[in-house]
Design a protein around this motif. Sequence first.
Motif, PDB file in Angstrom:
ATOM      1  N   MET A  26       0.807  -1.044  -0.218  1.00  0.00           N
ATOM      2  CA  MET A  26       0.108  -0.057  -0.028  1.00  0.00           C
ATOM      3  C   MET A  26       0.835   1.252   0.002  1.00  0.00           C
ATOM      4  O   MET A  26       0.705   2.352  -0.676  1.00  0.00           O
ATOM      5  N   GLY A  27       1.810   1.261   0.842  1.00  0.00           N
ATOM      6  CA  GLY A  27       2.843   2.556   0.848  1.00  0.00           C
ATOM      7  C   GLY A  27       3.602   2.716  -0.598  1.00  0.00           C
ATOM      8  O   GLY A  27       3.826   3.966  -1.011  1.00  0.00           O
ATOM      9  N   ARG A  54      -5.887   0.398  -7.516  1.00  0.00           N
ATOM     10  CA  ARG A  54      -5.007  -0.458  -6.856  1.00  0.00           C
ATOM     11  C   ARG A  54      -4.464  -0.154  -5.115  1.00  0.00           C
ATOM     12  O   ARG A  54      -4.594  -0.907  -4.483  1.00  0.00           O
ATOM     13  N   ALA A  55      -4.291   1.123  -5.291  1.00  0.00           N
ATOM     14  CA  ALA A  55      -4.019   1.649  -3.850  1.00  0.00           C
ATOM     15  C   ALA A  55      -5.312   1.488  -2.926  1.00  0.00           C
ATOM     16  O   ALA A  55      -5.167   1.444  -1.704  1.00  0.00           O
ATOM     17  N   ARG A  56      -6.406   1.844  -3.772  1.00  0.00           N
ATOM     18  CA  ARG A  56      -7.893   1.842  -2.841  1.00  0.00           C
ATOM     19  C   ARG A  56      -8.191   0.167  -2.583  1.00  0.00           C
ATOM     20  O   ARG A  56      -8.299   0.074  -1.210  1.00  0.00           O
ATOM     21  N   LEU A  57      -7.575  -0.779  -3.545  1.00  0.00           N
ATOM     22  CA  LEU A  57      -7.675  -2.162  -3.037  1.00  0.00           C
ATOM     23  C   LEU A  57      -6.821  -2.598  -1.786  1.00  0.00           C
ATOM     24  O   LEU A  57      -7.217  -3.120  -0.902  1.00  0.00           O
ATOM     25  N   LEU A  58      -5.682  -2.354  -1.785  1.00  0.00           N
ATOM     26  CA  LEU A  58      -4.718  -2.416  -0.962  1.00  0.00           C
ATOM     27  C   LEU A  58      -5.140  -1.771   0.433  1.00  0.00           C
ATOM     28  O   LEU A  58      -4.974  -2.509   1.414  1.00  0.00           O
ATOM     29  N   SER A  59      -5.550  -0.610   0.414  1.00  0.00           N
ATOM     30  CA  SER A  59      -5.900   0.070   1.531  1.00  0.00           C
ATOM     31  C   SER A  59      -7.115  -0.565   2.288  1.00  0.00           C
ATOM     32  O   SER A  59      -7.263  -0.961   3.507  1.00  0.00           O
ATOM     33  N   ASN A  60      -8.276  -0.844   1.478  1.00  0.00           N
ATOM     34  CA  ASN A  60      -9.263  -1.632   2.125  1.00  0.00           C
ATOM     35  C   ASN A  60      -8.817  -2.995   2.512  1.00  0.00           C
ATOM     36  O   ASN A  60      -9.338  -3.509   3.684  1.00  0.00           O
ATOM     37  N   PHE A  62      -5.920  -3.868   3.708  1.00  0.00           N
ATOM     38  CA  PHE A  62      -5.405  -3.430   4.999  1.00  0.00           C
ATOM     39  C   PHE A  62      -6.031  -3.375   6.149  1.00  0.00           C
ATOM     40  O   PHE A  62      -6.224  -3.812   7.152  1.00  0.00           O
ATOM     41  N   ASP A  63      -7.190  -2.439   5.909  1.00  0.00           N
ATOM     42  CA  ASP A  63      -8.342  -2.474   6.809  1.00  0.00           C
ATOM     43  C   ASP A  63      -8.706  -3.624   7.329  1.00  0.00           C
ATOM     44  O   ASP A  63      -9.176  -3.900   8.383  1.00  0.00           O
ATOM     45  N   ASN A  64      -9.272  -4.559   6.551  1.00  0.00           N
ATOM     46  CA  ASN A  64      -9.673  -5.925   6.542  1.00  0.00           C
ATOM     47  C   ASN A  64      -8.775  -6.701   7.539  1.00  0.00           C
ATOM     48  O   ASN A  64      -9.413  -7.828   8.049  1.00  0.00           O
ATOM     49  N   GLN A  65      -7.557  -6.498   7.373  1.00  0.00           N
ATOM     50  CA  GLN A  65      -6.720  -7.235   8.309  1.00  0.00           C
ATOM     51  C   GLN A  65      -7.045  -7.032   9.765  1.00  0.00           C
ATOM     52  O   GLN A  65      -6.233  -7.547  10.795  1.00  0.00           O
ATOM     53  N   LEU A  99      -6.572 -19.143   4.189  1.00  0.00           N
ATOM     54  CA  LEU A  99      -7.820 -18.482   3.662  1.00  0.00           C
ATOM     55  C   LEU A  99      -7.734 -17.032   3.716  1.00  0.00           C
ATOM     56  O   LEU A  99      -8.128 -16.146   2.614  1.00  0.00           O
ATOM     57  N   ARG A 100      -7.056 -16.573   4.563  1.00  0.00           N
ATOM     58  CA  ARG A 100      -6.568 -14.871   4.680  1.00  0.00           C
ATOM     59  C   ARG A 100      -5.858 -14.688   3.552  1.00  0.00           C
ATOM     60  O   ARG A 100      -5.870 -13.564   2.823  1.00  0.00           O
ATOM     61  N   TYR A 101      -4.815 -15.364   3.109  1.00  0.00           N
ATOM     62  CA  TYR A 101      -3.857 -15.096   2.074  1.00  0.00           C
ATOM     63  C   TYR A 101      -4.769 -15.273   0.991  1.00  0.00           C
ATOM     64  O   TYR A 101      -4.443 -14.243  -0.191  1.00  0.00           O
ATOM     65  N   ILE A 102      -5.157 -16.119   0.719  1.00  0.00           N
ATOM     66  CA  ILE A 102      -6.260 -16.281  -0.592  1.00  0.00           C
ATOM     67  C   ILE A 102      -7.176 -15.157  -0.689  1.00  0.00           C
ATOM     68  O   ILE A 102      -7.313 -14.549  -2.014  1.00  0.00           O
ATOM     69  N   HIS A 103      -7.999 -14.582   0.171  1.00  0.00           N
ATOM     70  CA  HIS A 103      -8.856 -13.416   0.483  1.00  0.00           C
ATOM     71  C   HIS A 103      -8.097 -12.196  -0.088  1.00  0.00           C
ATOM     72  O   HIS A 103      -8.353 -11.300  -1.017  1.00  0.00           O
ATOM     73  N   ALA A 104      -6.766 -12.102   0.617  1.00  0.00           N
ATOM     74  CA  ALA A 104      -5.932 -10.846   0.247  1.00  0.00           C
ATOM     75  C   ALA A 104      -5.544 -10.870  -1.233  1.00  0.00           C
ATOM     76  O   ALA A 104      -5.445  -9.925  -1.822  1.00  0.00           O
TER      77      ALA A 104
END
Length: 145
Positions: A26-27, A54-60, A62-65, A99-104
């Motif tokens: 994200m950074g 792409r930056a918004r997807l990564l940010s979303n 990251f929030d999901n983590q 499953l978290r890796y797959i989701h990410a």
Amino acid sequence: MPLTAKLLILALAAQVLLTFAILVLMGRERVPRIMSGEIPMADIAVDRTAYPLRARLLSNNFDNQFQLPVLFYIAALLALWTNGVGWVEVLLAWLFVVLRYIHAAIHTTSNSLLPRFSAYTAGMIVLAALWVWLVLRLVVLAPSI
């Protein structure tokens, strides 16, 4: 320390690694755009819409983590604290992390909703199973003191 406890700690570390990896990615998407002036700071002070997709997807992501994984961290730490780490906990913990890796991966690339939702839901079910098992093992099945 028992092997099962070590494997559970490694699952925790793998989940933390995923969170940091998403943060770094994200950074790498955000900082150069801000530093170059492509995106003015005022445009991102309140929301993320000024960032590219792409930056918004990564940010979303990251929030999901910091959503389901928080419940995972608590469950894993509870199991470690009570010396209640068996192979069931290890299996469920690693399944959740995978499953978290797959989701990410889905969330930060194609963002295809059905596979992403499926991975998220499967992770949620595995996490719920981990919690049910922990409660059964530590409260119902535990020898009384």
